[in-house]
Design an enzyme around this catalytic site. Structure first.
Site, mmCIF file in Angstrom:
data_model
loop_
_atom_site.group_PDB
_atom_site.id
_atom_site.type_symbol
_atom_site.label_atom_id
_atom_site.label_comp_id
_atom_site.label_asym_id
_atom_site.label_seq_id
_atom_site.Cartn_x
_atom_site.Cartn_y
_atom_site.Cartn_z
ATOM 1 N N SER A 1 -3.384 -5.098 3.307
ATOM 2 C CA SER A 1 -2.468 -4.300 4.317
ATOM 3 C C SER A 1 -2.863 -5.163 5.617
ATOM 4 O O SER A 1 -3.902 -5.768 5.860
ATOM 5 C CB SER A 1 -3.083 -2.817 4.583
ATOM 6 O OG SER A 1 -3.069 -2.120 3.275
HETATM 7 N N1 SAH Z 1 -6.126 -1.513 0.554
HETATM 8 C C1 SAH Z 1 -5.517 -2.501 -0.140
HETATM 9 C C2 SAH Z 1 -4.123 -2.499 0.066
HETATM 10 C C3 SAH Z 1 -3.506 -2.694 -1.550
HETATM 11 S S1 SAH Z 1 -1.901 -2.592 -1.812
HETATM 12 C C4 SAH Z 1 -5.880 -3.787 0.563
HETATM 13 O O1 SAH Z 1 -5.988 -4.005 1.806
HETATM 14 O O2 SAH Z 1 -5.818 -4.787 -0.105
HETATM 15 C C5 SAH Z 1 -1.800 -0.891 -2.815
HETATM 16 C C6 SAH Z 1 -2.492 -1.071 -4.022
HETATM 17 O O3 SAH Z 1 -2.341 0.078 -4.772
HETATM 18 C C7 SAH Z 1 -2.198 -2.186 -4.865
HETATM 19 O O4 SAH Z 1 -3.064 -2.804 -5.111
HETATM 20 C C8 SAH Z 1 -1.440 -1.462 -6.379
HETATM 21 O O5 SAH Z 1 -1.399 -2.104 -7.548
HETATM 22 C C9 SAH Z 1 -2.069 -0.250 -6.429
HETATM 23 N N2 SAH Z 1 -1.544 0.888 -6.593
HETATM 24 C C10 SAH Z 1 -0.039 1.345 -6.855
HETATM 25 N N3 SAH Z 1 0.171 2.485 -7.518
HETATM 26 C C11 SAH Z 1 -1.202 2.695 -7.921
HETATM 27 C C12 SAH Z 1 -1.613 4.156 -8.669
HETATM 28 N N4 SAH Z 1 -0.695 5.032 -9.127
HETATM 29 N N5 SAH Z 1 -2.908 4.082 -8.893
HETATM 30 C C13 SAH Z 1 -3.887 3.338 -8.504
HETATM 31 N N6 SAH Z 1 -3.413 2.148 -7.801
HETATM 32 C C14 SAH Z 1 -2.083 1.890 -7.470
#
Ligand code: SAH
Length: 223
Positions: free
Chosen positions: A79
């Site tokens: 993010s």
């Molecule tokens: N806070 C993280 C942002 C990751 S983007 C950072 O700064 O790196 C969102 C993440 O949510 C992705 O890695 C995606 O694979 C995950 N995601 C999507 N749907 C999900 C679910 N149902 N359960 C767990 N993770 C999920």
């Protein structure tokens, strides 16, 4: 003459130095975060401390402190720093809380939470991302964070309730299971919606929940 000289390879492109990265991080906090509406000193200190570039591939290090999300593989992103700051501030962590994160991704937000709270539980759907986050978090010394692979929409019932929950991907509607796993007085910060998403804060009270909306945002969908 030393014959090795004749076999010298093309110079390897040089990445940013440790000093440049540290200055980039300071500038990130000053220009992107303090200048907007994040004032919580503990949140700012965590953002100054955690080396965001370590959660990215070395070829991305030159842009690690830019004002934007970056790809981390599997069509997912780390993010934007400001959004990490805004969401973290909205949790009002004082230290010692039990926090659930949904969407570990790179692990960067997870490390920020670990700087500010007590015990962190983080769920990621994509095994490869969870493993990658584990190894970076271990390298940086955050070895007591609990990571799990699975669907975060169900929360983590065995570890509930939580003082705070942060969701880093957007569902169409807030999953009931997450609300149910908050303590009274606890907060859930979550982007909600499909095309037009809003960052919402749900606070649990004795008799129900209150909701405030923080900003229009754009997250990957919660799958
Ligand atoms: N806070 C993280 C942002 C990751 S983007 C950072 O700064 O790196 C969102 C993440 O949510 C992705 O890695 C995606 O694979 C995950 N995601 C999507 N749907 C999900 C679910 N149902 N359960 C767990 N993770 C999920």
């Amino acid at each position: 003459m030393n014959p090795i000289r004749f076999f010298r390879k093309e110079p390897v492109p040089k990445g940013p130095s440790a000093g440049e990265l540290a200055r980039g991080r300071e500038r990130m906090v000053a220009d992107q975060i303090v200048r907007r509406d994040v004032e919580d000193e503990r949140v700012l200190a965590a953002l100054r401390k955690v080396e965001r570039h370590r959660f990215l591939d070395p070829h991305q290090w030159a842009s690690a402190y830019g004002d934007h999300p970056l790809p981390i593989g599997d069509e997912q992103t780390i993010s934007q720093p400001y959004i990490v700051a805004l969401m973290t501030q909205a949790l009002s962590l004082q230290g010692g809380e039990r926090v659930l994160e949904v969407g570990t991704g790179s692990g960067y937000q997870t490390a920020i939470l670990a700087e500010l709270a007590g015990e962190i539980f983080s769920i990621e759907l994509v095994p490869r991302l969870s493993e990658r986050a584990r190894s970076i978090l271990d390298e940086l010394g955050y070895s007591d964070i609990h990571l799990r692979v699975g669907d975060g929409r169900a929360g983590w019932p065995e570890q509930a309730p939580f003082d705070a929950i942060l969701v880093a991907a957007a569902p169409r509607e807030v999953p009931e299971a997450l609300l149910a796993q908050l303590i009274e007085g606890g907060r859930l910060v979550i982007p909600v919606g499909v095309l037009n998403q809003e960052l919402e804060v749900h606070t649990r009270h004795e008799s129900g929940f209150s909701v405030t909306r923080l900003a229009a945002v754009r997250f990957v969908p919660l799958r």
